[in-house]
Structure formats: structure tokens, C-alpha cells
Design a protein around this motif. Structure first.
Motif, mmCIF file in Angstrom:
data_model
loop_
_atom_site.group_PDB
_atom_site.id
_atom_site.type_symbol
_atom_site.label_atom_id
_atom_site.label_comp_id
_atom_site.label_asym_id
_atom_site.label_seq_id
_atom_site.Cartn_x
_atom_site.Cartn_y
_atom_site.Cartn_z
ATOM 1 N N UNK A 72 0.830 -1.201 0.000
ATOM 2 C CA UNK A 72 0.000 0.000 0.000
ATOM 3 C C UNK A 72 0.865 1.251 0.000
ATOM 4 N N UNK A 73 0.245 2.377 -0.340
ATOM 5 C CA UNK A 73 0.912 3.667 -0.271
ATOM 6 C C UNK A 73 0.109 4.593 0.636
ATOM 7 N N UNK A 74 0.674 5.740 0.924
ATOM 8 C CA UNK A 74 -0.027 6.713 1.770
ATOM 9 C C UNK A 74 -1.401 7.058 1.200
ATOM 10 N N UNK A 75 -1.541 7.087 -0.110
ATOM 11 C CA UNK A 75 -2.815 7.449 -0.735
ATOM 12 C C UNK A 75 -3.907 6.413 -0.476
ATOM 13 N N UNK A 76 -3.527 5.223 -0.014
ATOM 14 C CA UNK A 76 -4.503 4.160 0.213
ATOM 15 C C UNK A 76 -5.178 4.242 1.580
ATOM 16 N N UNK A 77 -4.674 5.111 2.460
ATOM 17 C CA UNK A 77 -5.241 5.170 3.807
ATOM 18 C C UNK A 77 -5.736 6.581 4.131
ATOM 19 N N UNK A 78 -6.639 6.631 5.093
ATOM 20 C CA UNK A 78 -7.319 7.860 5.503
ATOM 21 C C UNK A 78 -6.927 8.151 6.945
ATOM 22 N N UNK A 79 -6.187 9.235 7.144
ATOM 23 C CA UNK A 79 -5.644 9.569 8.468
ATOM 24 C C UNK A 79 -6.447 10.702 9.091
ATOM 25 N N UNK A 80 -6.858 10.493 10.337
ATOM 26 C CA UNK A 80 -7.677 11.462 11.075
ATOM 27 C C UNK A 80 -6.931 11.892 12.335
#
Length: 288
Positions: free
Chosen positions: A71-79
Motif C-alpha cells: 500500500x501507499x499513503x494514498x490508500x489510507x485515511x488519516x484522522x
């Protein structure tokens, strides 16, 4: 396993996963282990806050683990969320400190963590003025691309109405305690009317609801765990959830909420547990 289809589209056009991993009280190797299990199970959202003290740990874990899972950073949603001590004139600096501590570029969703300012009496009118200043800082960072979406946490319907009456950018998300014992009917209605997505924390009532008789009976009937039933109650209504666990097995189990459905009767049985009970000690309704 959840997929990118299991998302809610926010009013700013951003897609937010319905399932995320909460990280409250998780640090170091323990947090890394939970994140690793979550990525393997299909979680694509991760929730932290300045006051949790683990923003650097989460950022480090994602940087190390994402490549291992293809995965890459674009694949996850950080809150993440603003420290209530930084409300008001210090909000911009507080936001930027969170961005730096996370070290993952633009933050997908950034929230005002609490409607009041740390150190002020809940009845102090400066709380409202500080909230307004803080929201302006979030709006500016959103417009500049530092935050892809912005929202609030622990707001009540009056807090939400006040914000909507004066903001330039409406909140995309309201994160709050929500579960069958605290259905938040009025707040959910207000969010629905304003196009604000609701995101629940403490979906399991800090573990207490796992022992609730009706929840256990329904879980047995469905062949599911009590946690899965409680989480399914939320996501089936379009409410995003953020279950937290230190145990990889529980992290994996909690992800299995998209491969079954509760009947209308089941949903009614769970909704009948609503008694306005909060499992989190602080009540935001006392903040002016």
C-alpha cells in the motif's frame, strides 16, 4: 474484508472509509501491532488526536507498514484532532504541530476535538469565541490543502447549528459517542439535514455493551460476536465506526461487519436500548 466501496462520500467530495481503527491509549509497539493487523484485515482509516500523545507513533507505523502490505499513503485515511488547550489564537500552531508529528503529508480529516477550551469553565462564553477562531484556522488549512476535510468532535446540536450559521466551509464530519444505548437521534437528524457525516467512537460502550443481554442474544442468533453486531448496527445506518483493540484477533474480528446484515427487527431491538447513557465521562452538552 472491507473494500473501498465501504465508504461515505463527504460533503467536500472526499471518500471516508466507514471502518477505521481507533488508537486511543495505544503507543509504541502495541500501536504498531494493531495497525499491522488492521492493514492486513482491510482497515483503511486510522484515528488519532493530539491529546492521545501518539501521533508520531501512528505516522511512523504507517510509513513502515504500508509498503509491507503493498500500500501507499494514498490508500489510507488519516484522522487527527486539535488539542482543546490550543483552541483560539493558538489553533493554527496546534494544527501544524499535529501535521508535523504525523509526518504523512496532508491529513485526510482534521477535527476540533472538543467544543470547549481546556482550562475554561464550561459556562465561560469565551468557549464559543475560541471555537470560532479555531474553525477559521481549520478552514484556512483546508483551503491550502493541508487538510483534505475538516470537521468537529463531541459537538451537540446547538454547537453544530452555531458553527453552520457562521462558517465559510461547513464541517464534513461530526465524531461523537454513539451506540444503541446512546443513539444520538437529534444529533443524527441535525447532521443529516446539514449533510454532515456522523462518525462514532465508543461503539462498544467501552466493553459494557458486549455484556448486554439483548446484544448477546442477537449475536448468538446471527452467529456473530457482540462487537460485530454493535458495529454493524452503526455502519448499516451509514455511521462510520472506529473500534480499538490491542489484540490482533479482535482487530480482525471487528473488520467483519460488511458481510452480513441485521434485519429491521434486529435494528429495532438494538435501538430499544437507547437510554441516553454515556460511557465517556465528559458531557459536551454543558459547554456553552
Amino acid at each position: 474484508m472491507p473494500t473501498l466501496q465501504d465508504c461515505v462520500q463527504l460533503n467536500c467530495g472526499v471518500q471516508m472509509p466507514l471502518l477505521g481503527l481507533g488508537t486511543y491509549h495505544l503507543h509504541g509497539d502495541e500501536l504498531r501491532c494493531s495497525v499491522d493487523a488492521a492493514l492486513a484485515a482491510g482497515y483503511r482509516a486510522f484515528d488519532t488526536a493530539a491529546v492521545y500523545g501518539n501521533e508520531p507513533d501512528l505516522g511512523r507505523a504507517l510509513r513502515e507498514l504500508l509498503p509491507r502490505h503493498g500500500l501507499t499513503r494514498a490508500d489510507v485515511f488519516v484522522i487527527s484532532k486539535l488539542d482543546p488547550a490550543d483552541h483560539g489564537a493558538r489553533a493554527l500552531d496546534g494544527c501544524l504541530r499535529s501535521v508535523e508529528r504525523l509526518g504523512c503529508g496532508a491529513v485526510d480529516l482534521f477535527l476540533l476535538h472538543w467544543p470547549g477550551t481546556a482550562g475554561l469553565d464550561p459556562a465561560d462564553p469565551r468557549n464559543a469565541a475560541d471555537r470560532t477562531l479555531s474553525w477559521t484556522a481549520l478552514e484556512d488549512l483546508h483551503r491550502g490543502g493541508t487538510f483534505r476535510a475538516i470537521g468537529v468532535s463531541n459537538y451537540t446540536p446547538p454547537h453544530l447549528r452555531q458553527l453552520l450559521s457562521a462558517c465559510r466551509v461547513p464541517p464534513a464530519v461530526l465524531q461523537t459517542e454513539c451506540h444503541p444505548a446512546l443513539c444520538q437521534t437529534e444529533l443524527r437528524r441535525a447532521c443529516g439535514e446539514a449533510g454532515v457525516a456522523l462518525q462514532a467512537y465508543s461503539s462498544l460502550g467501552k466493553g459494557t455493551l458486549l455484556r448486554e443481554r439483548q446484544v448477546g442474544a442477537l449475536a448468538r442468533e446471527c452467529g456473530r460476536t457482540p462487537a460485530q453486531v454493535l458495529l454493524r448496527w452503526a455502519v448499516q445506518q451509514g455511521v462510520a465506526v472506529l473500534p480499538r483493540s490491542r489484540e490482533p484477533r479482535r482487530v480482525r474480528e471487528n473488520a467483519r461487519v460488511f458481510d452480513f446484515e441485521l434485519s429491521a427487527q434486529d435494528m429495532t431491538r438494538l435501538g430499544a436500548l437507547d437510554c441516553g447513557r454515556r460511557f465517556c465521562k465528559r458531557d459536551p452538552s454543558c459547554v456553552v
